[in-house]
Design a protein around this motif. Structure first.
Motif, mmCIF file in Angstrom:
data_model
loop_
_atom_site.group_PDB
_atom_site.id
_atom_site.type_symbol
_atom_site.label_atom_id
_atom_site.label_comp_id
_atom_site.label_asym_id
_atom_site.label_seq_id
_atom_site.Cartn_x
_atom_site.Cartn_y
_atom_site.Cartn_z
ATOM 1 N N SER A 1 0.861 -1.190 0.000
ATOM 2 C CA SER A 1 0.000 0.000 0.000
ATOM 3 C C SER A 1 0.894 1.235 0.000
ATOM 4 O O SER A 1 2.046 1.185 0.445
ATOM 5 C CB SER A 1 -0.886 0.007 1.246
ATOM 6 O OG SER A 1 -0.077 0.151 2.391
ATOM 7 N N TYR A 2 0.333 2.346 -0.484
ATOM 8 C CA TYR A 2 1.090 3.600 -0.419
ATOM 9 C C TYR A 2 1.511 3.866 1.025
ATOM 10 O O TYR A 2 2.608 4.321 1.293
ATOM 11 C CB TYR A 2 0.216 4.771 -0.895
ATOM 12 C CG TYR A 2 -0.084 4.797 -2.376
ATOM 13 C CD1 TYR A 2 0.941 4.918 -3.310
ATOM 14 C CD2 TYR A 2 -1.388 4.763 -2.836
ATOM 15 C CE1 TYR A 2 0.663 4.989 -4.664
ATOM 16 C CE2 TYR A 2 -1.680 4.833 -4.197
ATOM 17 C CZ TYR A 2 -0.646 4.945 -5.101
ATOM 18 O OH TYR A 2 -0.911 5.021 -6.442
ATOM 19 N N ARG A 3 0.604 3.590 1.952
ATOM 20 C CA ARG A 3 0.863 3.879 3.359
ATOM 21 C C ARG A 3 2.095 3.099 3.857
ATOM 22 O O ARG A 3 3.003 3.661 4.464
ATOM 23 C CB ARG A 3 -0.399 3.510 4.172
ATOM 24 C CG ARG A 3 -0.276 3.659 5.660
ATOM 25 C CD ARG A 3 -0.107 5.133 6.006
ATOM 26 N NE ARG A 3 0.464 5.287 7.334
ATOM 27 C CZ ARG A 3 -0.252 5.406 8.445
ATOM 28 N NH1 ARG A 3 -1.560 5.397 8.387
ATOM 29 N NH2 ARG A 3 0.353 5.558 9.609
ATOM 30 N N ASP A 4 2.105 1.788 3.553
ATOM 31 C CA ASP A 4 3.269 0.998 3.990
ATOM 32 C C ASP A 4 4.537 1.481 3.296
ATOM 33 O O ASP A 4 5.598 1.562 3.904
ATOM 34 C CB ASP A 4 3.047 -0.493 3.696
ATOM 35 C CG ASP A 4 2.235 -1.177 4.794
ATOM 36 O OD1 ASP A 4 2.254 -0.681 5.941
ATOM 37 O OD2 ASP A 4 1.569 -2.183 4.502
ATOM 38 N N LEU B 1 2.362 10.490 -5.947
ATOM 39 C CA LEU B 1 1.740 9.391 -6.700
ATOM 40 C C LEU B 1 0.416 9.003 -6.054
ATOM 41 O O LEU B 1 -0.597 8.807 -6.728
ATOM 42 C CB LEU B 1 2.681 8.176 -6.749
ATOM 43 C CG LEU B 1 4.054 8.451 -7.374
ATOM 44 C CD1 LEU B 1 4.915 7.202 -7.333
ATOM 45 C CD2 LEU B 1 3.898 8.910 -8.828
ATOM 46 N N GLN B 2 0.437 8.913 -4.730
ATOM 47 C CA GLN B 2 -0.783 8.544 -4.002
ATOM 48 C C GLN B 2 -1.891 9.562 -4.273
ATOM 49 O O GLN B 2 -3.053 9.205 -4.449
ATOM 50 C CB GLN B 2 -0.467 8.489 -2.509
ATOM 51 C CG GLN B 2 -1.687 8.159 -1.669
ATOM 52 C CD GLN B 2 -1.342 7.915 -0.223
ATOM 53 O OE1 GLN B 2 -0.265 8.293 0.249
ATOM 54 N NE2 GLN B 2 -2.239 7.266 0.487
ATOM 55 N N ASN B 3 -1.496 10.824 -4.318
ATOM 56 C CA ASN B 3 -2.460 11.891 -4.526
ATOM 57 C C ASN B 3 -3.273 11.701 -5.800
ATOM 58 O O ASN B 3 -4.427 12.093 -5.882
ATOM 59 C CB ASN B 3 -1.662 13.197 -4.602
ATOM 60 C CG ASN B 3 -2.461 14.342 -4.112
ATOM 61 O OD1 ASN B 3 -3.413 14.732 -4.783
ATOM 62 N ND2 ASN B 3 -2.121 14.860 -2.944
ATOM 63 N N ASN C 1 7.540 -9.524 -12.396
ATOM 64 C CA ASN C 1 6.538 -8.528 -11.997
ATOM 65 C C ASN C 1 7.080 -7.444 -11.085
ATOM 66 O O ASN C 1 6.596 -6.314 -11.105
ATOM 67 C CB ASN C 1 5.374 -9.208 -11.269
ATOM 68 C CG ASN C 1 4.584 -10.077 -12.218
ATOM 69 O OD1 ASN C 1 4.553 -9.802 -13.421
ATOM 70 N ND2 ASN C 1 3.979 -11.129 -11.697
ATOM 71 N N GLY C 2 8.036 -7.760 -10.250
ATOM 72 C CA GLY C 2 8.536 -6.774 -9.291
ATOM 73 C C GLY C 2 7.499 -6.480 -8.219
ATOM 74 O O GLY C 2 6.670 -7.337 -7.882
ATOM 75 N N THR C 3 7.505 -5.247 -7.754
ATOM 76 C CA THR C 3 6.583 -4.830 -6.687
ATOM 77 C C THR C 3 5.641 -3.765 -7.234
ATOM 78 O O THR C 3 6.079 -2.876 -7.961
ATOM 79 C CB THR C 3 7.393 -4.200 -5.532
ATOM 80 O OG1 THR C 3 8.268 -5.191 -5.010
ATOM 81 C CG2 THR C 3 6.485 -3.680 -4.427
ATOM 82 N N LEU C 4 4.371 -3.881 -6.867
ATOM 83 C CA LEU C 4 3.406 -2.833 -7.224
ATOM 84 C C LEU C 4 2.979 -2.101 -5.958
ATOM 85 O O LEU C 4 2.540 -2.720 -4.992
ATOM 86 C CB LEU C 4 2.182 -3.452 -7.916
ATOM 87 C CG LEU C 4 0.992 -2.498 -8.119
ATOM 88 C CD1 LEU C 4 1.384 -1.277 -8.952
ATOM 89 C CD2 LEU C 4 -0.180 -3.239 -8.790
ATOM 90 N N ILE C 5 3.137 -0.781 -5.976
ATOM 91 C CA ILE C 5 2.702 0.054 -4.854
ATOM 92 C C ILE C 5 1.464 0.825 -5.308
ATOM 93 O O ILE C 5 1.508 1.551 -6.308
ATOM 94 C CB ILE C 5 3.835 1.013 -4.434
ATOM 95 C CG1 ILE C 5 5.040 0.192 -3.976
ATOM 96 C CG2 ILE C 5 3.373 1.960 -3.333
ATOM 97 C CD1 ILE C 5 6.327 0.961 -3.886
#
Ligand code: ADP
Ligand code: ASP
Ligand code: MG
Length: 426
Positions: A245-248, A268-270, A286-290
């Motif tokens: 998550s963006y938060r994490d 980005l979150q905005n 795939n890597g990581t998706l945030i």
């Protein structure tokens, strides 16, 4: 529009630049904005040049010659890409070195260090054009406008967004290519001086472009498979986090997970722009998706270790409590000296902070505090942060070392421990 960021490791030599071109060729037909850092360890090398210049050390020119030779060797192996630009950028720096540096250390630093990204992008852009990936090179100093806080410049968002949008406006006759190459980490103050955004700032630069251009996604290409639950340089058996998550992500970056610059996430979150962290060595993975995964907490504990920490405990010499006025004085000094607090805690009679061990700054702090305050400190410590901790994870990492300070919230524990492994007193 997709925004990509390639860091120093991904352009450190000619095979890496060729690999980067191969990655870009997979996105043929897409509109791309590609942010690039200085090659390899160039920023460190230019820091030495700047320091020598400021100290009138005759080695400045020799150090600069090494930076030039490194870039020309890469250029030579890439069919001469960017060679003329490198020579002219270096010539510009030579002229600077012959003049007196500005009085302000940080302004002199930015004049020199900002050239790393100008050199890398000159080579990469030229090489891509030679390889059939038609691109335009945008001088980011035209569009990323900041205040004049040298080495830590703050973005003037509205002005920068307007200029970025204009530079990418397809109806603008100057805009001709689907791929734009530009520099991370640097910008220009409103009065036209080159600035830098803080070390490792290119991730943040990319996020600014992604925000301004309403990108559909941003990808940071790294030398790791994605965001892992700990830094693989210090931990074995790390686990790849496939979704965060963006938060994490912002919490992990803030506590010091150096894989992403902490300022990257919020823009980005905005706009809910997905951020991928992918391997430039294995681009198919795939890597990581945030993204917006806020109701999906991570199942894996994440570890962040900051080394070379000092724990400072401050109390009043007149045995009074440290209240708001005392804290006001202490925070004022920390802010003026540019000392960042990694962790703080107060008790009835003392106020403790954990910071990076910078001897020069700390000596100045101690001198300024002496008189009204008594200061005790311990050096050679580590600050360990565990997000999604439990007792087992704490015990395993502390490994019977002495704990100097511990702070827990529901999801995160932070521990200041002895780095040398001195066991706790029984
Ligand atoms: P760049 O080339 O973009 O500047 P960096 O060297 O700044 O790349 O960042 C990549 C490095 O971050 C990795 O090589 C790795 O050692 C380190 N790192 C620290 N924490 C993590 C983590 N949690 N997951 C992955 N890599 C990490
Ligand atoms: N080149 C700069 C640095 O090394 C910025 C970056 O790589 O993000 O700090
Ligand atoms: Mg980096």
């Amino acid at each position: 529009m997709k925004v990509f960021k390639f860091g120093g490791a991904s352009v450190k030599d000619s095979p890496s630049v060729r690999n980067m071109a191969k990655i870009l060729s997979r996105f043929e037909g897409d509109r791309l904005c590609v942010i690039i850092s200085a090659m390899g360890k160039t920023t460190n090398a230019l820091e030495k040049v700047a320091d020598a210049w400021i100290k009138s050390d005759i080695h400045a020119i020799g150090l600069l010659n090494e930076v030039e030779a490194y870039h020309l060797a890469i250029s030579y192996e890439l069919d001469g890409a960017g060679a003329e630009q490198i020579k002219s950028i270096v010539q510009g720096i030579r002229m600077l070195l012959q003049s007196a540096p500005p009085d302000l250390y940080d302004a002199a630093y930015d004049l020199i260090v900002s050239n790393g990204e100008l050199m890398s992008t000159a080579i990469v852009s030229d090489f891509l054009n030679l390889s059939g990936i038609t691109n335009q090179l945008l001088d980011v100093r035209r569009v990323l406008i900041t205040d004049d806080s040298y080495r830590n410049a703050r973005i003037y968002w509205q002005e920068s967004i307007a200029k970025i949008k204009a530079a990418f406006d397809e109806s603008n006759p100057g805009h001709f290519a689907p791929v734009t190459i530009t520099q991370g980490f640097i910008g220009s103050s409103a009065n036209g001086h080159p600035v830098t955004l803080g070390r490792e700032g290119s991730d943040f630069s990319a996020a600014i472009f992604a925000y301004a251009l309403d990108a559909t996604q941003m990808i940071i290409w790294k030398d790791v498979p994605g965001v892992l639950n700990a830094d693989p340089r210090y931990f074995s058996n790390t686990v790849l986090l496939d979704k965060i998550s963006y938060r994490d992500a912002v919490e992990l970056a803030y506590f010091g997970a150096s894989v992403i610059h902490p300022k990257t996430i919020q823009p980005l979150q905005n706009k809910s722009i997905p951020l991928y962290v992918k391997s430039f060595e294995q681009p198919d993975e795939n890597g990581t998706l945030i993204h917006n995964f806020d109701n999906q907490p991570l199942k894996t504990p994440c570890y962040i270790v900051k080394q070379n920490q000092v724990l400072i405990s401050i109390s009043a010499t007149d045995f009074s409590f440290i209240a708001e006025d005392g804290l006001h004085t202490i925070f004022g000094l920390l802010s003026n000296l540019g000392i960042h607090i990694n962790l703080m805690q107060n008790s009835a009679i003392s106020f403790s902070i954990c910071t990076d061990d910078n001897e020069d700054k700390l000596n100045r702090l101690f001198r300024a505090l002496s008189g009204d305050f008594r200061v005790k400190y311990n050096r050679g410590l580590e600050l360990i942060t565990i997000r999604y901790y439990n007792k087992k994870t704490i015990d395993a990492i502390v490994n019977k070392r002495e704990i100097y300070l511990e702070q827990k919230s529901r999801l995160t524990v932070q521990l200041v421990v002895d780095a040398a492994g001195k066991p706790a007193k029984q």
